[in-house]
Design a protein around this motif. Structure first.
Motif, PDB file in Angstrom:
ATOM      1  N   TYR A  17       0.850  -1.191   0.000  1.00 29.08           N
ATOM      2  CA  TYR A  17       0.000   0.000   0.000  1.00 29.08           C
ATOM      3  C   TYR A  17       0.885   1.241   0.000  1.00 29.08           C
ATOM      4  CZ  TYR A  17      -4.169  -2.788   1.116  1.00 29.08           C
ATOM      5  OH  TYR A  17      -5.216  -3.679   1.081  1.00 29.08           O
ATOM      6  N   VAL A  18       0.559   2.182  -0.861  1.00 30.88           N
ATOM      7  CA  VAL A  18       1.282   3.441  -0.940  1.00 30.88           C
ATOM      8  C   VAL A  18       0.330   4.568  -0.573  1.00 30.88           C
ATOM      9  CG1 VAL A  18       2.495   5.051  -2.459  1.00 30.88           C
ATOM     10  CG2 VAL A  18       2.807   2.584  -2.751  1.00 30.88           C
ATOM     11  N   ILE A  55      -6.950  -3.479   5.578  1.00 32.92           N
ATOM     12  CA  ILE A  55      -5.773  -3.399   6.446  1.00 32.92           C
ATOM     13  C   ILE A  55      -5.428  -4.737   7.095  1.00 32.92           C
ATOM     14  CG2 ILE A  55      -6.098  -0.941   6.901  1.00 32.92           C
ATOM     15  CD1 ILE A  55      -7.274  -1.655   9.605  1.00 32.92           C
ATOM     16  N   SER A  56      -6.276  -5.744   6.856  1.00 35.29           N
ATOM     17  CA  SER A  56      -5.964  -7.078   7.377  1.00 35.29           C
ATOM     18  C   SER A  56      -5.202  -7.912   6.353  1.00 35.29           C
ATOM     19  CB  SER A  56      -7.257  -7.811   7.762  1.00 35.29           C
ATOM     20  OG  SER A  56      -8.040  -8.083   6.616  1.00 35.29           O
ATOM     21  N   ALA A  57      -5.048  -7.382   5.142  1.00 39.09           N
ATOM     22  CA  ALA A  57      -4.378  -8.128   4.077  1.00 39.09           C
ATOM     23  C   ALA A  57      -2.882  -8.235   4.351  1.00 39.09           C
ATOM     24  CB  ALA A  57      -4.610  -7.430   2.731  1.00 39.09           C
ATOM     25  N   PRO A  58      -2.246  -9.294   3.868  1.00 31.83           N
ATOM     26  CA  PRO A  58      -0.795  -9.412   4.026  1.00 31.83           C
ATOM     27  C   PRO A  58      -0.067  -8.393   3.169  1.00 31.83           C
ATOM     28  CG  PRO A  58      -1.624 -11.151   2.609  1.00 31.83           C
ATOM     29  CD  PRO A  58      -2.823 -10.456   3.166  1.00 31.83           C
ATOM     30  N   LEU A  61       2.854  -1.190   4.287  1.00 34.06           N
ATOM     31  CA  LEU A  61       2.416   0.161   3.948  1.00 34.06           C
ATOM     32  C   LEU A  61       3.628   1.059   3.772  1.00 34.06           C
ATOM     33  CD1 LEU A  61       0.350   2.536   3.779  1.00 34.06           C
ATOM     34  CD2 LEU A  61       0.426   2.620   6.288  1.00 34.06           C
ATOM     35  N   VAL A  62       3.680   1.763   2.642  1.00 34.07           N
ATOM     36  CA  VAL A  62       4.705   2.775   2.386  1.00 34.07           C
ATOM     37  C   VAL A  62       3.992   4.113   2.434  1.00 34.07           C
ATOM     38  CG1 VAL A  62       6.394   3.675   0.752  1.00 34.07           C
ATOM     39  CG2 VAL A  62       6.040   1.204   0.933  1.00 34.07           C
ATOM     40  N   SER A  84      -4.440  -3.212  13.692  1.00 38.81           N
ATOM     41  CA  SER A  84      -3.663  -3.667  12.536  1.00 38.81           C
ATOM     42  C   SER A  84      -2.175  -3.684  12.870  1.00 38.81           C
ATOM     43  CB  SER A  84      -3.896  -2.740  11.340  1.00 38.81           C
ATOM     44  OG  SER A  84      -3.002  -3.048  10.278  1.00 38.81           O
ATOM     45  N   ARG A  85      -1.510  -4.750  12.433  1.00 41.75           N
ATOM     46  CA  ARG A  85      -0.058  -4.839  12.606  1.00 41.75           C
ATOM     47  C   ARG A  85       0.651  -4.812  11.256  1.00 41.75           C
ATOM     48  NH1 ARG A  85       1.085  -9.724  16.580  1.00 41.75           N
ATOM     49  NH2 ARG A  85      -0.816 -10.604  15.685  1.00 41.75           N
ATOM     50  N   LEU A  86       0.021  -4.148  10.295  1.00 45.22           N
ATOM     51  CA  LEU A  86       0.617  -4.008   8.973  1.00 45.22           C
ATOM     52  C   LEU A  86       1.941  -3.263   9.100  1.00 45.22           C
ATOM     53  CD1 LEU A  86      -0.224  -4.514   5.939  1.00 45.22           C
ATOM     54  CD2 LEU A  86      -0.933  -2.115   5.909  1.00 45.22           C
ATOM     55  N   PRO A  87       3.043  -3.847   8.613  1.00 43.17           N
ATOM     56  CA  PRO A  87       4.338  -3.160   8.710  1.00 43.17           C
ATOM     57  C   PRO A  87       4.300  -1.818   7.978  1.00 43.17           C
ATOM     58  CG  PRO A  87       4.637  -5.469   8.134  1.00 43.17           C
ATOM     59  CD  PRO A  87       3.171  -5.187   8.010  1.00 43.17           C
TER      60      PRO A  87
END
Length: 212
Positions: A17-18, A55-58, A61-62, A84-87
């Motif tokens: 994700y950008v 936001i639950s997708a593998p 995020l940039v 969410s624990r999205l990096p």
């Protein structure tokens, strides 16, 4: 919103994700990820991302640190509050040490200053996606063990706790006020339910449950 490689067949693949208010930067990053065969989706601001992205997708995020209507740090906080624990990888055109420290303390995986080398960003993205994949595998394993533990009776849970702490059957029997034979029966049952063929495996699973 702009999307790249968004077919349903790719839904299980990690997505980058950008989020950046600079349209040229968004287009440039999407082109970079397309060329390197990464699935990507771009948004112009945080609220749009939060409304439309999964936001639950593998993936990872940039995000640009400084954007009108909400900074990258604000978006990071929203993600955290949403569970969410999205990096998160931060991009910034400012050498802002204080913001960098705050972002990293909040769990950001990287902080890259513009202008940057494409390979540096790709390396950071690959690292973030690996971390996310490892975390998801750990979560899945914990979920599996948690489900096994939920099948135990209250007494079996007591016996397991005593056994993994190092007590012998006769000591467990004394602690719980039951016969040694009853302890052995409970132990056999809980080993079967926990799908453990050895005490070492049972201890490992118990430790994972404690770390939960």
């Amino acid at each position: 919103m702009q999307n790249v490689q968004s077919s349903a067949e790719l839904s299980a693949e990690p997505i980058v994700y950008v989020v950046d208010d600079d349209e040229d930067m968004r287009e440039s990053l999407l082109d970079l990820f397309l060329v390197t065969k990464k699935r990507a989706s771009a948004f112009s601001n945080g609220p749009e991302f939060l409304e439309m992205a999964d936001i639950s997708a593998p993936g990872c995020l940039v995000v640009d640190l400084r954007m009108p209507g909400g900074t990258g740090l604000d978006l990071q906080q929203h993600l955290s509050l949403a569970g969410s624990r999205l990096p998160v990888i931060f991009l910034t055109g400012h050498a802002d040490i204080a913001a960098s420290v705050k972002a990293m303390k909040a769990g950001a995986t990287d902080f890259i200053t513009k202008p940057f080398a494409s390979q540096d960003l790709l390396d950071a993205v690959d690292h973030a996606i690996r971390l996310d994949s490892e975390r998801r595998k750990t979560d899945a394993e914990y979920g599996r063990i948690r489900a096994l533990a939920d099948t135990l009776t209250p007494r079996e849970k007591e016996v397991m706790s005593a056994v993994v702490s190092g007590l012998m059957n006769k000591q467990v029997a004394y602690e719980l006020g039951i016969s040694e034979m009853t302890v052995k029966l409970h132990r056999m049952s809980l080993m079967r339910k926990m799908q453990s063929r050895s005490l070492a495996d049972l201890v490992r699973k118990a430790e994972q449950l404690q770390r939960g």
